[in-house]
Design a protein around this motif. Sequence first.
Motif, PDB file in Angstrom:
ATOM      1  N   GLU A 101       0.851  -1.200   0.000  1.00  0.00           N
ATOM      2  CA  GLU A 101       0.000   0.000   0.000  1.00  0.00           C
ATOM      3  C   GLU A 101       0.881   1.243   0.000  1.00  0.00           C
ATOM      4  N   ILE A 103       1.080   4.724   1.484  1.00  0.00           N
ATOM      5  CA  ILE A 103       0.454   5.375   2.640  1.00  0.00           C
ATOM      6  C   ILE A 103       1.189   6.686   2.926  1.00  0.00           C
ATOM      7  N   THR A 105       3.101   8.915   6.199  1.00  0.00           N
ATOM      8  CA  THR A 105       3.569   8.825   7.579  1.00  0.00           C
ATOM      9  C   THR A 105       3.938  10.243   8.019  1.00  0.00           C
ATOM     10  N   MET A 139      -4.945  12.902   7.414  1.00  0.00           N
ATOM     11  CA  MET A 139      -5.233  11.588   6.814  1.00  0.00           C
ATOM     12  C   MET A 139      -6.580  11.571   6.088  1.00  0.00           C
ATOM     13  N   GLU A 142      -6.738  10.056   2.657  1.00  0.00           N
ATOM     14  CA  GLU A 142      -6.033   8.795   2.439  1.00  0.00           C
ATOM     15  C   GLU A 142      -6.994   7.613   2.521  1.00  0.00           C
ATOM     16  N   LYS A 143      -6.562   6.493   1.889  1.00  0.00           N
ATOM     17  CA  LYS A 143      -7.382   5.261   1.973  1.00  0.00           C
ATOM     18  C   LYS A 143      -7.462   4.781   3.413  1.00  0.00           C
ATOM     19  N   ARG A 144      -6.293   4.755   4.050  1.00  0.00           N
ATOM     20  CA  ARG A 144      -6.269   4.439   5.477  1.00  0.00           C
ATOM     21  C   ARG A 144      -6.381   5.752   6.240  1.00  0.00           C
ATOM     22  N   SER A 147      -3.217   6.461  11.172  1.00  0.00           N
ATOM     23  CA  SER A 147      -1.771   6.358  10.935  1.00  0.00           C
ATOM     24  C   SER A 147      -1.266   4.943  11.228  1.00  0.00           C
TER      25      SER A 147
END
Length: 391
Positions: A101, A103, A105, A139, A142-144, A147
């Motif tokens: 994925e 992501i 951070t 976030m 974001e998909k997620r 964190s």
Amino acid sequence: MVVAHDSALPPADSPELVLVPATPEERVECIKLHSVAFKGPLDLETYIARENHLVDQSLTRDGLTCWVLVDRNKPPGQRTILSSCETYRKKAFLAHGGHLEDIITHGIGTVYSRPEFRGKGYAGRMIKELSQKLDSWQMEKEKRTRSVFSVLYSDIGKTFYARFGWKPFPASHISLPAITEEEYRQGLAKVNLPKPRTLTADDVRTCMCGDKIIQRQRDLLRAASEESARAQVAIAPDIDHFRWHWAREEFYAERLFPNRDPPVVKGAGVDHTGVYCTWNRSFGETVDENTLYILHWEFDQPIGPTQTKATVEAMAAILRRAQLEAHGSNMAHVEFWNPTPLVLEAVALLEPTAKLVHREQSSIPCLKWNGAEQDLGNDVEWSLNEKYGWC
Ligand SMILES: CC(C)(COP(=O)(O)OP(=O)(O)OC[C@H]1O[C@@H](n2cnc3c(N)ncnc32)[C@H](O)[C@@H]1OP(=O)(O)O)[C@@H](O)C(=O)NCCC(=O)NCCS
């Protein structure tokens, strides 16, 4: 203007304390405060200019947040900054069970409490609050939306941040001395190394940051996660990171040495082996502190002894070129973090007595893993734990 602080300071566990993003004025106040600790050879005005330059880079323009620990009841301009820090949003990769994925951070930096407020628990309270904030900070798109991990580079050892979940990861490096042109030529000839070519910023983008290379990094991480029960993460070694480090070196070079050529050589490579590295120059208070850091190595994992030999020799030649560049840029050393076995072999070719240093106090990469709550397992491996991720 630095706000005068109350004579009665609140306790660090007071429910009235809150961690919030600084206003632009408070950000400048923070810079003035932490200049005492972080400005190095710059004067205050130049340090403020440096911070303003660095916040205006592709890595930071939309991703940098300055945080302040303050009394929630006081308005900006009237509240005392008890502790402060910055967070940098960064692209990252996560691989688990053979899935990869993209992501984001966060990297935490510039953690600071003014001397007269120290030892009262403010930095600790701030980091505790930050741990919760970063769980969902920036976030939304974001998909997620939670964190997965965040990082910091501790200059105060391995225990303080571990209390709040940021565990120390490998913190080793090798340091090689700068060498003259003469030593460079003799060195290459002695062990019959290939002649590397130097890289401009554009070359680094082409040779080290192209789509194919980024895809290869993703594939490697995914493959590693198939073979390991542990999740694998890496901060994306992208051009935004390199440019941020270069913006820093260019700022120093321009201000401290206006009559010298700007530092246009940003790395070196040996094309036929596919081995490249990029670097930046870090200016300390004395020449002995001036260090050329290798930010990131890029190479294909070699197959078989012939390719391995060629890769190791290319790395050795590149290291020699870095040592020469260090000399020409008034740097005393070349330093690279957490060398891989192949880089260690390259060092053995050049300087058999060079020591792998394990740092205990400064620049300790620390990572907080939130994957356990997200069904990603209890453990994580930090891949590409190199200097480029530092902030
Ligand atoms: C590090 C710093 C932010 C701590 O701020 P603070 O408000 O005093 O922090 P707290 O009171 O919450 O906690 C202090 C803890 O940090 C530890 N600490 C502070 N400086 C340290 C150092 N140089 N090495 C190791 N530990 C250190 C203290 O020993 C103390 O630990 P304890 O709780 O076990 O007694 C502050 O000392 C500072 O601004 N230093 C200069 C800048 C700096 O080094 N920043 C950190 C960069 S990673």
